[in-house]
Design a protein around this motif. Structure first.
Motif, mmCIF file in Angstrom:
data_model
loop_
_atom_site.group_PDB
_atom_site.id
_atom_site.type_symbol
_atom_site.label_atom_id
_atom_site.label_comp_id
_atom_site.label_asym_id
_atom_site.label_seq_id
_atom_site.Cartn_x
_atom_site.Cartn_y
_atom_site.Cartn_z
ATOM 1 N N TYR A 94 42.041 47.811 47.304
ATOM 2 C CA TYR A 94 41.446 47.223 46.069
ATOM 3 C C TYR A 94 40.823 45.861 46.157
ATOM 4 O O TYR A 94 39.454 45.850 45.774
ATOM 5 N N LYS A 98 36.562 45.989 45.736
ATOM 6 C CA LYS A 98 36.194 45.614 44.338
ATOM 7 C C LYS A 98 34.795 44.607 44.426
ATOM 8 O O LYS A 98 33.835 45.029 43.308
ATOM 9 N N THR A 105 39.012 50.374 39.140
ATOM 10 C CA THR A 105 39.996 50.047 38.362
ATOM 11 C C THR A 105 41.302 50.161 38.732
ATOM 12 O O THR A 105 42.291 49.537 38.459
ATOM 13 N N THR A 124 42.976 44.894 34.270
ATOM 14 C CA THR A 124 42.243 46.249 33.536
ATOM 15 C C THR A 124 42.879 47.025 32.734
ATOM 16 O O THR A 124 42.220 47.876 32.211
#
Length: 136
Positions: A94, A98, A105, A124
């Motif tokens: 992640y 990102k 998300t 999120t």
């Protein structure tokens, strides 16, 4: 709200240095990863009209990460940790994706057919990214 998901796989080995069972020994998995992007607005013009984002762009970003750090590596080395659990791997992926995929998300990592971990930052849950960065 639109949810776009893209999956990829990779083969890797790891070991959990402080685990009190067999996972302490070096072993490998065929990992399955699913990433989720979400937003409420679609592109309104151009070659990506009516898309949340282009799957080919998502694939390219994931493929680069996979080739550089994940596929056929020892995750202890490439992720620089003594305990690359599925939870750690999901959060690590992640954090790497990102910046390049602002609508990202959540990330799911599965190391077997019956186990999976989802990582979704707390922010999120209540603060979904509701627009594409290209429309700002």
């Amino acid at each position: 709200m639109f949810w776009l998901e893209k999956s990829f796989t990779f083969e890797a080995m790891h070991y959990l240095t402080f685990h009190d069972g067999k996972c302490r020994r070096p072993h490998g998995h065929s990992y399955q990863v699913t990433i989720r992007l979400s937003g409420t607005k679609l592109e309104t013009q151009g070659p990506k009209k009516n898309m949340l984002t282009d799957f080919s762009c998502v694939s390219r970003v994931c493929q680069n990460l996979k080739e550089k750090y994940l596929d056929h590596y020892c995750l202890n080395e490439t992720l620089q940790t003594d305990s690359p659990t599925s939870e750690f791997i999901a959060k690590w992926i992640y954090e790497q994706l990102k910046p390049q995929l602002p609508l990202l998300t959540a990330v799911m990592v599965s190391e077997t057919q019956s186990t999976r971990v989802w990582y979704q930052p707390e922010t999120t849950f209540n603060n979904h990214n509701t627009h594409n960065s290209s429309q700002e």
